[in-house]
Design a protein around this motif. Structure first.
Motif, PDB file in Angstrom:
ATOM      1  N   ILE A 181       0.977  -1.288   0.084  1.00  0.00           N
ATOM      2  CA  ILE A 181      -0.158   0.051   0.169  1.00  0.00           C
ATOM      3  C   ILE A 181       0.970   1.106  -0.158  1.00  0.00           C
ATOM      4  CG2 ILE A 181      -1.675   1.133   1.255  1.00  0.00           C
ATOM      5  CD1 ILE A 181      -2.818  -1.566   2.344  1.00  0.00           C
ATOM      6  N   ALA A 182       1.973   1.167   0.211  1.00  0.00           N
ATOM      7  CA  ALA A 182       2.842   2.237   0.845  1.00  0.00           C
ATOM      8  C   ALA A 182       3.381   2.620  -0.602  1.00  0.00           C
ATOM      9  CB  ALA A 182       4.151   1.934   1.313  1.00  0.00           C
ATOM     10  N   GLU A 183       4.136   1.835  -1.268  1.00  0.00           N
ATOM     11  CA  GLU A 183       4.313   1.647  -2.842  1.00  0.00           C
ATOM     12  C   GLU A 183       3.229   2.343  -3.826  1.00  0.00           C
ATOM     13  OE1 GLU A 183       6.966   1.681  -4.448  1.00  0.00           O
ATOM     14  OE2 GLU A 183       7.719   1.250  -1.809  1.00  0.00           O
TER      15      GLU A 183
ATOM     16  N   VAL B 223       3.867   9.845  -0.579  1.00  0.00           N
ATOM     17  CA  VAL B 223       4.858   9.841   0.402  1.00  0.00           C
ATOM     18  C   VAL B 223       3.914   8.848   1.135  1.00  0.00           C
ATOM     19  CG1 VAL B 223       5.109  11.777   2.332  1.00  0.00           C
ATOM     20  CG2 VAL B 223       5.534  11.802  -0.095  1.00  0.00           C
ATOM     21  N   ALA B 224       4.537   7.559   1.857  1.00  0.00           N
ATOM     22  CA  ALA B 224       4.079   6.614   2.617  1.00  0.00           C
ATOM     23  C   ALA B 224       3.836   8.078   3.988  1.00  0.00           C
ATOM     24  CB  ALA B 224       4.929   5.606   2.857  1.00  0.00           C
ATOM     25  N   ASP B 225       3.023   7.093   4.450  1.00  0.00           N
ATOM     26  CA  ASP B 225       2.461   7.707   5.383  1.00  0.00           C
ATOM     27  C   ASP B 225       2.441   6.760   6.520  1.00  0.00           C
ATOM     28  OD1 ASP B 225       1.395   7.997   7.829  1.00  0.00           O
ATOM     29  OD2 ASP B 225       0.151   9.986   7.432  1.00  0.00           O
ATOM     30  N   MET B 226       2.804   5.745   7.215  1.00  0.00           N
ATOM     31  CA  MET B 226       3.320   4.966   7.250  1.00  0.00           C
ATOM     32  C   MET B 226       1.823   4.312   8.932  1.00  0.00           C
ATOM     33  SD  MET B 226       5.181   3.247   5.174  1.00  0.00           S
ATOM     34  CE  MET B 226       4.260   1.574   5.641  1.00  0.00           C
ATOM     35  N   ASP B 227       1.657   5.096   9.791  1.00  0.00           N
ATOM     36  CA  ASP B 227       0.492   5.411  10.504  1.00  0.00           C
ATOM     37  C   ASP B 227      -0.533   5.574   9.451  1.00  0.00           C
ATOM     38  OD1 ASP B 227       2.870   5.349  13.242  1.00  0.00           O
ATOM     39  OD2 ASP B 227       3.496   8.072  12.069  1.00  0.00           O
TER      40      ASP B 227
ATOM     41  N   PHE C 272       9.388   9.136   1.974  1.00  0.00           N
ATOM     42  CA  PHE C 272       8.462   9.293   3.593  1.00  0.00           C
ATOM     43  C   PHE C 272       8.687  10.998   3.554  1.00  0.00           C
ATOM     44  CE2 PHE C 272      10.132   4.676   3.444  1.00  0.00           C
ATOM     45  CZ  PHE C 272       9.220   3.933   4.574  1.00  0.00           C
ATOM     46  N   ASP C 273       7.646  11.346   5.045  1.00  0.00           N
ATOM     47  CA  ASP C 273       8.000  12.377   5.077  1.00  0.00           C
ATOM     48  C   ASP C 273       9.497  12.886   5.293  1.00  0.00           C
ATOM     49  OD1 ASP C 273       8.156  12.447   8.101  1.00  0.00           O
ATOM     50  OD2 ASP C 273       7.244  10.586   7.086  1.00  0.00           O
ATOM     51  N   GLU C 274       8.875  14.218   5.820  1.00  0.00           N
ATOM     52  CA  GLU C 274      10.716  15.027   5.850  1.00  0.00           C
ATOM     53  C   GLU C 274      11.160  14.435   7.157  1.00  0.00           C
ATOM     54  OE1 GLU C 274      11.887  19.416   6.067  1.00  0.00           O
ATOM     55  OE2 GLU C 274      10.206  19.345   5.310  1.00  0.00           O
TER      56      GLU C 274
END
Length: 884
Positions: free
Chosen positions: A633-635, A639-643, A849-851
């Protein structure tokens, strides 16, 4: 960072070797403190005016002779990588004696010791750690190997080929002499010495020759070899029937080794295996591991032709042997079990891992144009994507022409070191097809996007599919040429599959007009089907006919139709995955504004149909019940938001668990019938669905469900069920199960602590638990009595399990996961660079990912980059990750 930056090697710079080695005679004298290696080479000049330049690393040179004359130190040059002799005849005998220290070889390349056993790993460039040699795959030689050692300590002495001599020596020593009549490069050389027992069987080839089959293991593992032996015999029979390939020596040997960087190695006649890929027993091995043993045994055996008899000209051609052989072993496994289940499992791996590789800094073509360290290119792109490229050729040609092409390839190049172009040329020559554009699959990196739109003309009764392909820029090319993409497809109507009529499109089977293969060769291309009596649902990319990202806007009702009615098993599973992704993404969007978003009832409807339809294959139902992984899903996100991904996926999973608890319980009870244990496809299917249902029951985790799971853990008669229950408990997010988790973990370890492979599972189940305590747990497990930083299997189970298969914990916003991995890489950099570089992969994806997370991940990469003794393996991955 090391001041001596490693050099980049380019395919365009390939030159034929200056010398050939017709015969190689090796003598190994295994002493307690060192090993003495005497190498006698029959060398012939191939290029005029060049000095003899032999590869060598970490070698203590004792003596050098040319044409029988001992050379003085002034007559040769020696540095960290080469031994150079300027003045040599055109034809001569070269002899050198080197002293090496296998007991100190932590890299597990060349000759090293695994516990009390000597063994080798020479692919790709490990032979140069044994003796000075032309260590390149296009130098093929006839090998004779003599091994001398203490008979009591090392009663078994093995090498490639057939044993031609065995002799008892003085002082309790003995020697064996092995001869391999088939020319091979040195990367296929193997040696094993140890105190081992063996089990034997025989195989009679199609031409009537009897071959001795022998598996060597430690005494304690003798009862765990039967499955590997059966798998080997099945593979030999299958290769004869499907590819017409017979085995060519009098004996085929497998040795199981605890410490091994890879899964296994196809050394000619003497395959060396990681124990995890050969040992299997009901009590200690899961069904997944049984299937892995079968697949790896077959893979290494199939290499006898696709890799050994016909080998690579250079390492840029690695997929020539690996991609082709992965395709072969996948087809074998499909024939041994469920073809659809095997295909889904392979595609799941490709889409979750290889697509991510294509999108990252280490993206490279199946045939790379350059590398710094070849060990870094034993990748999913070379293996899995390479296999998909071969599969597309098979799809385009059909099985009969593909078989003719492979026959021509083997006959034309037997005993040669060749290229990917040679393989494709054989397919071209038997079919008359033009593969020029198809070669873009080998030469361009990245995963193509294939966007599809459709239009139904009710008046004209026509249905048009429009395809647009594109591919993101990667390091080797900013502008991508169009790929040749085979799209297997069909159309579904209310009553089932519709007949297809489209100009220029021919069905692959003359007796079936309901499916076809469209060949997409342009950036934009359309196909119009005539006489379509109703607006259909397109079934696209059947059997995953091309490794692309398919973009088609299915409605959820259309996905339910595909899930329930498509004749193609892969498309049914894929529709289920797409429905789940749509629902999870919808929940992700709503979670940003409200704490408890709703979950679309359509997914509950679809899953209920799966659970209540007893005509379906249980193994397929188990696969369809599994939600898409957080990594996949992250792919799909920019920008992957893992939470957010984790909480949305967990919410959907909980909704399914609660809404369908009765159906999951009914399914569990139906699949839990007490039968005698077997590893046939039907038994594996029942256990897979049972444990899939148990997983959902433990997501709901009522008192009844917990007791059911606990009972399965303590009463299971096989590792699949025992481990399934253990995982369901340990991975539960329920705080009330804390004491039970500790209880089952302690019980499992006490029961299996003397079984290293089972202990690896114990490490893995803890490192992959998606719960907050895991970050602390993995640090504590580094000091556990059973953990060994020198053992690759334990590294993969604990460190790899945490960083690669536990995204929510690894990507904890504090950065603790990144610091943990960075610290382990720094430790492993000098000890085992090959494994260190592979474990580094999660940090290479920092731009996804995020900054805040980017800064934390980049900081760890920069710390690694500044190591004063940075290995080539780690250097290449780190520098590409930071600077690309």
């Amino acid at each position: 960072m090391s001041k001596n930056q490693p050099k980049t090697i380019y395919l365009k710079d390939y030159k034929k070797p200056d010398f050939s080695i017709e015969k190689t005679q090796l003598t190994f004298e295994l002493e307690d403190e060192y090993t003495l290696v005497t190498s006698t080479l029959s060398i012939k000049r191939e290029q005029a005016g060049q000095p003899l330049r032999l590869h060598g690393q970490e070698l203590e040179l004792v003596s050098v002779k040319v044409a029988g004359r001992l050379l003085s130190q002034e007559e040769y040059d020696q540095d960290d990588e080469f031994l150079t002799v300027a003045d040599v005849p055109d034809v001569f005998e070269f002899e050198c004696v080197t002293k090496i220290y296998p007991q100190n070889n932590a890299s597990l390349e060349g000759l090293y010791k695994s516990n009390t056993m000597y063994c080798t790993q020479c692919e790709a460039e490990g032979f140069r750690k044994i003796t000075y040699y032309l260590d390149r795959p296009d130098v093929l030689s006839e090998f004779t190997t003599t091994i001398i050692a203490d008979k009591k300590q090392y009663p078994v002495l093995l090498s490639n080929g057939n044993k031609i001599q065995e002799e008892k020596l003085v002082d309790g020593r003995h020697k064996t002499v092995w001869h391999d009549p088939h020319l091979k490069p040195c990367y296929l050389f193997a040696l094993v010495a140890g105190d081992l027992i063996h089990i034997d069987d025989h195989f009679v080839t199609a031409s009537g020759r009897e071959v001795l089959l022998r598996i060597f293991v430690e005494e304690k593992d003798k009862k765990k070899c039967a499955h590997a032996m059966t798998s080997l015999k099945n593979a030999m029979k299958w290769d004869e029937e499907v590819y017409g390939r017979e085995y060519d020596l009098d004996i085929f040997m497998i040795v199981a080794v605890d410490d091994f960087n890879m899964g296994a190695m196809e050394n000619k006649g003497l395959n060396i295996f990681n124990t995890s890929c050969v040992l299997a027993a009901q009590e200690t091995t899961t069904d997944e591991a049984f299937q892995r043993v079968e697949g790896v045994v077959a893979h290494e055996y199939f290499h006898n032709w696709s890799g050994n008899r016909v080998t690579c000209r250079d390492w840029f051609q690695l997929s020539l042997k690996e991609g082709f052989t992965v395709f072969r072993d996948a087809e074998f496994s499909a024939d041994m079990g469920s073809r659809t289940v095997k295909r889904v499992e392979d595609v799941s791996l490709l889409r979750s891992m290889q697509f991510a590789e294509d999108a990252g800094p280490m993206a490279h073509p199946v045939q790379p144009s350059s590398f710094i360290e070849i060990s870094n290119f034993y990748t999913l792109t070379i293996y899995e994507k390479g296999a998909e490229v071969v599969r597309m050729i098979h799809t385009l040609l059909g099985p009969e022409l593909f078989r003719k092409g492979s026959d021509l390839y083997f006959e034309r190049h037997d005993g040669q070191a060749v290229t990917i172009e040679d393989f494709v040329a054989a397919m071209r020559d038997v079919s008359g097809r033009d593969f020029d554009q198809f070669m873009n699959w080998y030469r361009q990196a990245g995963t193509p996007d294939l966007r599809v739109t459709s239009k139904y003309d009710e008046e004209q009764k026509t249905y048009t599919l429009n395809f647009k392909q594109s591919c993101r820029a990667t390091s080797e090319s900013a502008e991508k040429k169009p790929f040749h993409i085979p799209v297997a497809m069909g159309l579904l109507g209310e009553a089932g599959a519709l007949p297809l009529k489209c100009d220029g499109v021919v069905s692959p089977e003359t007796n079936d007009n309901t499916h076809c293969v469209l060949e997409i060769t342009e950036a934009e291309q359309s196909f119009t089907f005539e006489n379509v009596q109703e607006c259909p649902v397109p079934s696209l990319l059947r059997n995953f006919s091309a490794p692309v990202k398919l973009r088609y806007r299915y409605s959820r009702d259309e996905l339910l139709t595909l899930m329930s009615r498509d004749e193609d098993g892969f498309c049914r599973w894929d529709a289920c995955q797409e429905l789940a992704i749509q629902v999870i993404q919808e929940v992700m969007t709503e979670l940003t504004t409200e704490p408890a978003p709703s979950v679309d009832e359509k997914i509950i409807t679809g899953y209920k149909r799966l659970l209540t339809d007893e005509t379906l294959d249980p193994a397929m139902v188990a696969l369809m019940l599994k939600l898409p992984s957080e990594g996949y899903i992250a792919e799909l996100q920019t920008v992957a938001d893992m939470d957010l991904i984790h909480h949305a996926r967990a919410r959907v999973e909980r909704k399914l668990a609660v809404a369908l608890k009765d159906e999951f319980m009914s399914t569990y009870l139906r699949m839990n019938e007490q039968t005698e244990f077997a590893v046939d496809s039907a038994s594996i299917a029942r256990r897979s669905l049972k444990n899939a249902a148990l997983h959902y029951l433990m997501v709901h985790a009522s008192a009844e469900h917990v007791e059911l799971c606990k009972e399965q853990f303590y009463t299971a008669n096989n590792m699949t069920d025992e481990y399934g229950a253990l995982k369901a408990i340990v991975h539960s997010s329920k705080a009330s199960l804390k004491d039970l988790k500790q209880e089952v973990l302690e019980s499992f370890y006490a029961k299996w602590k003397h079984e290293p492979l089972v202990v690896n599972q114990w490490f893995a189940v803890q490192s992959t638990a998606p719960i907050p305590e895991t970050n602390k747990t993995v640090n504590e497990l580094l000091t556990h009595e059973a953990f060994d930083l020198k053992n690759p299997n334990k590294l993969r189970a604990l460190i790899g399990g945490f960083s690669m298969r536990n995204p929510i914990c690894f990507h904890d916003k504090s950065g603790s996961g990144y610091r943990f991995l960075g610290e382990q890489i720094r430790k492993l950099n000098s000890q085992n660079p090959q494994v260190a570089a592979r474990l580094l992969t999660p940090l290479t994806k920092w731009k996804k990912f995020d900054e805040g997370r980017q800064k934390l991940m980049l900081a760890e990469l920069q710390k690694i980059e500044q190591l004063p003794d940075l290995s080539k393996d780690v250097y290449e991955v780190v520098t590409k990750s930071i600077h690309s």
